[in-house]
Structures are given as structure tokens and as C-alpha cells.
Design an enzyme around this catalytic site. Structure first.
Site, PDB file in Angstrom:
ATOM      1  N   HIS A 119       0.811  -1.229   0.000  1.00 46.21           N
ATOM      2  CA  HIS A 119       0.000   0.000   0.000  1.00 46.21           C
ATOM      3  C   HIS A 119       0.838   1.270   0.000  1.00 46.21           C
ATOM      4  CE1 HIS A 119      -3.349   2.575   0.360  1.00 46.21           C
ATOM      5  NE2 HIS A 119      -4.011   1.995   1.329  1.00 46.21           N
ATOM      6  N   ASP A 157     -10.726  -4.361 -17.994  1.00 44.10           N
ATOM      7  CA  ASP A 157     -11.028  -5.339 -19.043  1.00 44.10           C
ATOM      8  C   ASP A 157      -9.743  -5.751 -19.757  1.00 44.10           C
ATOM      9  OD1 ASP A 157     -11.906  -6.779 -21.207  1.00 44.10           O
ATOM     10  OD2 ASP A 157     -13.200  -5.220 -22.021  1.00 44.10           O
TER      11      ASP A 157
END
Length: 432
Positions: free
Chosen positions: A165, A382
Site C-alpha cells: 500500500h 477489461d
């Protein structure tokens, strides 16, 4: 609501491998910002994406497609292929070694149809879908990203990943994943070029704390809770809120306070219900934060392509008795006021606090954070197989919950809330 799923399946994994940038990259040291390297960001974030079969991709192996695209994207995002080191005063830097990110490919003997709504976290067998490669989970000297692509019998696949992170927040990670997805579909150059420039979110010189930061104030142990709020004595659950439930919440609040956002209504409800669930003493005080991103906000003009951490979490404070006994609008108003604190001055003050006080961890006692990922865009990533059926964080922690967009098996569009609740309380409810 998603209960613990009885679904189980087996996964066969290949050996973990390193995916390095497809071309040589610069060897250099790059400093993280004072927002990046705070103590509260020094952990790994797991994510998961479920993809169906696509006739357009017949004969193509998703693991191979994503692995090759990852190598191409790392040419532009080469710091991800490096390793973190610590400088003076625990300052984090990326040693851009070009070693690469970890990649695992696997096969599972199940289908998306069999999984059904179990793709809504907590996903069954998640440990099998994201293998914790021994020695890879540290902050320093370890790969900054871990990917696992698991092929399914139906022709679909699951992409799970883990991010250090300190390198990026959700929008920063999304920017990188979009670059990978573009490469997977034949693009040579990402549509958004990455920008490092972490100095934008460093403290001023000299550093000055100019705001009050309830989220970092030292708080004495809360009395009257059911044990310490940690992952060992809590259970992970998720709840789906469809249009009907959200309208009902907003109606309750608007009658007293006027219009409120979907987030404010849902956050107020979840904060109050969680406080009740944990049995906090009525005379104690609790804190609540929303993660607030600076991208697109007035004041601090972050350059397009910046993929570092660019958020803070101003906190609201409430006495438990007042939070739980007042109408829901009371909590919603506190949520709204805390959000309004976010500004360029506020995040610069956080950066100064990190430098002056030695990167303290946020307070843990009576504290609750919600990270709203409904507008980040994980549901649009995608790689050529279409959009994921679910995409986003795989689980909550004892202090941090997530809001994500989700379409359930009935076709309803709504928000799924990932949260951890007291284990003993949940066991008691299940015995009734």
C-alpha cells in the site's frame, strides 16, 4: 447479506515466477512521499477480480496474456518492479532494481456458475486464489506486487493480486491495471502515462501541523467492548444494499436534515450499527473516518498520471450514547462534517505530522474507517474478456471496511459493504 459459503474447490498452482519489465529500465532510488510512507500504509492490500468466458478470446490463455501485458506495463511503471529500502528516519525509498513482480498461474476445478453469489466477498478458498509466496509478504526488500491468475473450467478466470500500500492507493492501482489491460489488448503506450513526483505530497519545509487530527490522537483503552477489535476475534461478512434499502436510509435522514448522499447515509448506518455490535460503553467516545482522495479537488493540483497515495481520512468524534440513541441523521451529519475537513491544507498538515511525530499509526481504539471504492472503477478493468463480475478488495480488516459496486444474482445494482463483526456476537445470532 453474504453468509459464509459452503462452496469448496481445489486449485493446482504452478511455481511462482518473477515478471520483469519487458525492456531495460532505469536503476535509481526514488523517495516515497510523506503521505505514502506513513505507518498506517505499511501493509499489503489484497484484491480480486472474476471474469467470465468470452468467445472473442477463444484459444487465448488469460495467464499468458496478462503476464506478457504486465511485463510491457512495467516498462512504464518500473518502480513497481523494484524493492523498498529504508533511509534515514525510516524514510522509504524504492530501489528500482528491475527484479520484477511475483506471478503465479493456476487452475481451479470450479466454474463461475457454481460459485454464484460467493464471488461477493468473503470469497471461499481465497488463500488458494492468492498464494502467499513464502518470504514475499514483507514491506522491505520484497516484491511490491503479487499476481495470481486462476483459470476456471467454464473458460473464465480469477485474477487476484496483492499490493504494497505504500506504493499506491486505489486510483493509483487502477491506473496501473488499466495500463496492463490496454497492453493486453494490443496498445503499445498507456493512454495515461505514469507520473512519479511524490514530492507533491511531502511536508512543507519547515513542516507545520496546522489542523487538528483526531485520527492520530492517542486514546486510552475503551472499556466495555467485547475484547480487542482485531482480526482474531472478528468474522468477515458482507452486506448488499440495493436501491430499495438505500432509498429507505436516505429518506430517514432527509426528513430531518435535508438531502444527503448515498455514501453519507450508508456510512452513518454502518458506523452506528458496528458500534452497537461491538458493545462499546455508552460513555466512551468513538471515531469515524472516510478516506478522502485529493485527486480532482480544488487547491492541490496533482498532475494527471500521479499514482501515489493521495488521500487522508479526517475523523469525526461522537459519544457512543449520542451516536446510538439519536436519529440516523445525527451520524450522517458527523460524516458530512468530517468529509468537509479535507483540503490541500489538511493533507499537508498530515504530511507534517508524519515528519514531526515520527510517522505514528492512526489511533486504533474505538476507531472505524470506511474506504469508498464505488467510484474508483475496478468494475471496468477489461483484459479482453469483458468487465469483471466483481472487482475490488477481497476483504475488510478489523478497522477498515470497504464500499463497492456490485450486481447480485437477481440483476440488482447496489453497494456491497465489506466488514468485520465480533465473532462471539455472530455465533450467538447463528444459534438462535
Amino acid at each position: 447479506m453474504a453468509m459464509a459459503s459452503p462452496i469448496s474447490f481445489s486449485v493446482t498452482r504452478g511455481e511462482p515466477r518473477l515478471v520483469a519489465p519487458a525492456k531495460p529500465t532505469s536503476r535509481e532510488l526514488k523517495e516515497l512521499s510523506d503521505i505514502d510512507d506513513q505507518e498506517g500504509h505499511r501493509f499489503q492490500v489484497p484484491m480480486i477480480f472474476f471474469y467470465g468466458n468470452s468467445s472473442l478470446m477463444d484459444g487465448k490463455d488469460p495467464a499468458k496474456v496478462i503476464r506478457e501485458a504486465l511485463a510491457k506495463a512495467l516498462v512504464y511503471y518500473y518502480p513497481f518492479a523494484g524493492r523498498l529500502v529504508e533511509g534515514s528516519n525510516r524514510k522509504l525509498l524504492v530501489d528500482c532494481t528491475g527484479e520484477g513482480v511475483l506471478f503465479v498461474e493456476a487452475d481451479a476445478d470450479t466454474t463461475l456458475e457454481q460459485l454464484g453469489d460467493a464471488i461477493q466477498p468473503p470469497c471461499p478458498c481465497f488463500e488458494e486464489l492468492l498464494y502467499d509466496v513464502p518470504g514475499s509478504g514483507g514491506i522491505l526488500g520484497c516484491p511490491l506486487l503479487l499476481f495470481q491468475v486462476t483459470r476456471l473450467r467454464c473458460g473464465g478466470f480469477i485474477l487476484a493480486l496483492r499490493l504494497n500500500h505504500t506504493m499506491s492507493d486505489s486510483p493509483g492501482l487502477l491506473q496501473f491495471l488499466n495500463a496492463v489491460s490496454e497492453m493486453a489488448q494490443g496498445t503499445e503506450v498507456p493512454s495515461v502515462l505514469p507520473v512519479w513526483q511524490r514530492e507533491f505530497l511531502n511536508a512543507r519545509n519547515p513542516p507545520r501541523i496546522t489542523c487538528r487530527h483526531y485520527e492520530f490522537e492517542e486514546v486510552h483503552n475503551t472499556k466495555g467492548t467485547r475484547g480487542v477489535m482485531d482480526d482474531d476475534n472478528t468474522v468477515h461478512r458482507s452486506f448488499f444494499f440495493g436501491p430499495k434499502e438505500i432509498r429507505s436510509l436516505k429518506m430517514q435522514i432527509s426528513q430531518a436534515l435535508g438531502p444527503c448522499t448515498t455514501y453519507e447515509a450508508l456510512a452513518a448506518c454502518v458506523w452506528r450499527c458496528r458500534t452497537v455490535a461491538f458493545g462499546v460503553d455508552p460513555d466512551e467516545f468513538v471515531r469515524f473516518s472516510s478516506t478522502m482522495n485529493m485527486r480532482g479537488k480544488r487547491g492541490l493540483q496533482l498532475p494527471s498520471g500521479y499514482y501515489g497515495n493521495a488521500f487522508a481520512y479526517p475523523a469525526a468524534v461522537a459519544k457512543v450514547e449520542e451516536l446510538c440513541k439519536n436519529p440516523l441523521g445525527y451520524a450522517a451529519e458527523l460524516v458530512k462534517k468530517a468529509k468537509a475537513e479535507m483540503s490541500e491544507e489538511y493533507i499537508k498538515s498530515v504530511a507534517a505530522l508524519m515528519v514531526i511525530k515520527g510517522r505514528p499509526l492512526y489511533t486504533r481504539t474505538g476507531f472505524f474507517i470506511i474506504s469508498d471504492n464505488t467510484r474508483v472503477g475496478f468494475q471496468d478493468v477489461d483484459f479482453g474478456w469483458g468487465k469483471p463480475l466483481y472487482g475490488g478488495p477481497s476483504k475488510a480488516s478489523s478497522l477498515i471496511s470497504f464500499f463497492l459496486r456490485f450486481r447480485n444474482s437477481k440483476g440488482e445494482e447496489g453497494i456491497v459493504v465489506l466488514i468485520r463483526l465480533p465473532l462471539q456476537l455472530w455465533k450467538g445470532l447463528n444459534m438462535r
